[in-house]
Design a protein around this motif. Structure first.
Motif, short mmCIF file in Angstrom:
data_model
loop_
_atom_site.label_atom_id
_atom_site.label_comp_id
_atom_site.label_asym_id
_atom_site.label_seq_id
_atom_site.Cartn_x
_atom_site.Cartn_y
_atom_site.Cartn_z
N GLN A 124 0.84 -1.20 0.00
CA GLN A 124 0.00 0.00 0.00
C GLN A 124 0.87 1.25 0.00
O GLN A 124 1.79 1.38 0.80
CB GLN A 124 -0.90 0.00 1.24
CG GLN A 124 -1.83 1.20 1.30
CD GLN A 124 -2.95 1.00 2.30
OE1 GLN A 124 -3.30 -0.14 2.61
NE2 GLN A 124 -3.53 2.08 2.81
N VAL A 125 0.57 2.15 -0.90
CA VAL A 125 1.25 3.43 -0.95
C VAL A 125 0.44 4.42 -0.12
O VAL A 125 -0.71 4.72 -0.44
CB VAL A 125 1.39 3.94 -2.40
CG1 VAL A 125 2.07 5.30 -2.43
CG2 VAL A 125 2.15 2.92 -3.23
N VAL A 126 1.04 4.88 0.96
CA VAL A 126 0.32 5.72 1.91
C VAL A 126 0.06 7.10 1.32
O VAL A 126 0.97 7.76 0.82
CB VAL A 126 1.10 5.84 3.22
CG1 VAL A 126 0.43 6.84 4.15
CG2 VAL A 126 1.22 4.48 3.89
N ASP A 127 -1.18 7.51 1.38
CA ASP A 127 -1.58 8.86 1.00
C ASP A 127 -1.60 9.69 2.29
O ASP A 127 -2.44 9.47 3.16
CB ASP A 127 -2.97 8.83 0.38
CG ASP A 127 -3.45 10.22 -0.03
OD1 ASP A 127 -2.93 11.21 0.51
OD2 ASP A 127 -4.34 10.30 -0.89
N PRO A 128 -0.67 10.65 2.43
CA PRO A 128 -0.60 11.41 3.69
C PRO A 128 -1.90 12.12 4.05
O PRO A 128 -2.25 12.20 5.23
CB PRO A 128 0.54 12.41 3.43
CG PRO A 128 1.35 11.79 2.35
CD PRO A 128 0.38 11.06 1.48
N ASP A 129 -2.58 12.64 3.04
CA ASP A 129 -3.83 13.35 3.34
C ASP A 129 -4.89 12.38 3.85
O ASP A 129 -5.63 12.69 4.79
CB ASP A 129 -4.32 14.06 2.07
CG ASP A 129 -3.38 15.18 1.64
OD1 ASP A 129 -2.71 15.75 2.53
OD2 ASP A 129 -3.30 15.47 0.43
N ALA A 130 -4.98 11.21 3.21
CA ALA A 130 -5.93 10.20 3.68
C ALA A 130 -5.54 9.71 5.07
O ALA A 130 -6.41 9.47 5.92
CB ALA A 130 -5.97 9.03 2.69
N ALA A 131 -4.22 9.59 5.30
CA ALA A 131 -3.76 9.15 6.62
C ALA A 131 -4.13 10.17 7.69
O ALA A 131 -4.47 9.80 8.82
CB ALA A 131 -2.25 8.93 6.59
N ALA A 132 -4.07 11.44 7.32
CA ALA A 132 -4.46 12.49 8.28
C ALA A 132 -5.93 12.36 8.65
O ALA A 132 -6.31 12.53 9.82
CB ALA A 132 -4.17 13.87 7.69
N LEU A 133 -6.77 12.05 7.65
CA LEU A 133 -8.19 11.83 7.92
C LEU A 133 -8.36 10.56 8.75
O LEU A 133 -9.20 10.51 9.66
CB LEU A 133 -8.96 11.72 6.60
CG LEU A 133 -8.99 12.99 5.73
CD1 LEU A 133 -9.65 12.69 4.39
CD2 LEU A 133 -9.75 14.10 6.46
N GLY A 134 -7.58 9.55 8.42
CA GLY A 134 -7.66 8.31 9.17
C GLY A 134 -7.24 8.49 10.61
O GLY A 134 -7.73 7.79 11.51
N LYS A 135 -6.35 9.43 10.84
CA LYS A 135 -5.89 9.68 12.21
C LYS A 135 -7.03 10.16 13.10
O LYS A 135 -7.13 9.77 14.26
CB LYS A 135 -4.76 10.71 12.19
CG LYS A 135 -4.19 11.01 13.57
CD LYS A 135 -3.04 12.01 13.47
CE LYS A 135 -2.47 12.29 14.86
NZ LYS A 135 -1.34 13.26 14.78
N THR A 136 -7.89 11.01 12.54
CA THR A 136 -9.02 11.50 13.34
C THR A 136 -9.96 10.34 13.69
O THR A 136 -10.53 10.31 14.79
CB THR A 136 -9.79 12.58 12.56
OG1 THR A 136 -10.35 11.99 11.36
CG2 THR A 136 -8.88 13.72 12.18
#
Length: 362
Positions: A124-136
């Motif tokens: 999986q290639v991590v999308d930082p923006d999606a990861a930021a949403l996933g963090k919430t």
């Protein structure tokens, strides 16, 4: 042979540049012993591999030492030269030359890291923006049980080491698992998009935990019980058969930082960087003694050992090769056999206790 081994290990350890189809680099920055590094490394790796990393001398030393521990054969002098060049040319406290321009918003675009280039082909290639949403989502639903960095706790498992998460691709396993009802007391309900975002966040934590992540710095490893470590050193560990707290181990804590001390305990065949910045020397190598059916013996450093043949070079450099047979006696003399045997027996606590004890030997 030596160059090939080192190149292969660099490839496995850092990044498969050749596999990526990049041309080997030949323009390393000027510096003392650049030629040594180029001769040993640049045959397989581009300059970008080095410019993309910034580490301390100890970290560069550990990296190169780990390659030696896996079989790369370079001399002590070459080790010092390579580590010295890398430390001076690519120090930790200096921005890496990304070669990418800042975006219009002033935020530099994310530069692909080494972890983006290793691993399985379907990783999986991590999308930082999606990861930021996933963090919430993670903070709202998961953090209480699984901890700040998904490393688990008393109420939840370590998600960074979870096979289910490691096999996940964009929510492929995390999503179905959650739909089964997790946690049982209060099942989490997420949309498909939220599952994907959560998956990106979890994979980001995995990447951060690996060696090129922001947590790639030795934490405080002095968490053991020094008294228990002393008992283990003198008892169950059998360390006193070869070492003495007042002999070869005297003042060892003044020579090495705790992380290097631990490396000396677990992988003593690897070189470690001292507090003074020099590399530990290797004075012992594995040798074999071959006795033929006629009683003739020869001892030397093995070049190859398998089920059919054995070859070695003696102290003068003369090469010998033998075909294995019931009449051929082969005795392996491994100075680190005791340490290697402990790998199957001691626990993390034993290691921490011994390191805590060695730290008292100032």
């Amino acid at each position: 042979m030596r160059l090939t081994s080192l190149c292969l290990l660099l490839t496995a350890s850092l990044m498969p540049l050749v596999a990526l189809g990049q041309a080997p680099g030949s323009q390393l920055p000027e510096g003392a012993h650049r030629e040594t590094v180029q001769r040993a490394c640049s045959g397989c790796h581009t300059v970008q591999m080095f410019t993309g990393r910034r580490m301390t001398r100890q970290q560069w030393g550990t990296t190169v030492s780990s390659m030696i521990g896996r079989g790369a054969k370079i001399t002590d002098d070459e080790f010092d030269q390579i580590v010295g060049y890398l430390t001076t040319t690519f120090p930790l406290n200096e921005e890496a030359s990304s070669g990418t321009a800042p975006s219009k918003e002033g935020k530099p675009p994310r530069r692909p890291g080494l972890m983006d280039q290793v691993g399985s082909s379907d990783k999986q290639v991590v999308d930082p923006d999606a990861a930021a949403l996933g963090k919430t989502i993670y903070i709202a639903q998961c953090i209480t049980c699984h901890g700040t960095h998904a490393r688990g706790g008393s109420r939840g498992t370590d998600l960074v080491r979870s096979v289910l998460v490691l096999h996940d691709r964009y929510g492929s396993t995390v999503g179905p698992y959650l739909t089964q009802g997790h946690p049982k007391a209060n099942p989490v309900t997420l949309t498909k998009e939220q599952v994907v975002n959560l998956s990106h966040f979890l994979h980001q934590q995995i990447g951060d935990t690996l060696r090129s992540g922001p947590y790639n710095h030795p934490l405080n490893i002095l968490v053991g019980d020094a008294k228990a470590g002393k008992l283990y050193f003198e008892g169950a560990g059998g360390c006193t058969r070869c070492h003495s707290a007042t002999g070869d181990m005297a003042h060892i804590a003044s020579k090495y930082e705790p992380a290097a001390l631990q490396q000396r305990v677990v992988f003593p065949e690897n070189r470690a960087i001292t507090k003074q910045g020099t590399a530990s020397r290797q004075h012992s190598v594995t040798t074999v003694t071959v006795t033929t059916s006629s009683g003739a013996t020869v001892t030397g450093e093995p070049s190859n050992i398998d089920d059919f043949n054995i070859s070695l070079r003696d102290a003068t450099g003369q090469y010998f090769s033998f075909t294995r047979s019931p009449d051929l006696k082969v005795e392996k003399n491994n100075p680190y056999a005791g340490h290697q045997a402990l790998l199957d027996t001691y626990t993390d606590k034993d290691i921490h206790d011994v390191v805590a004890y060695l730290e008292t030997l100032q």
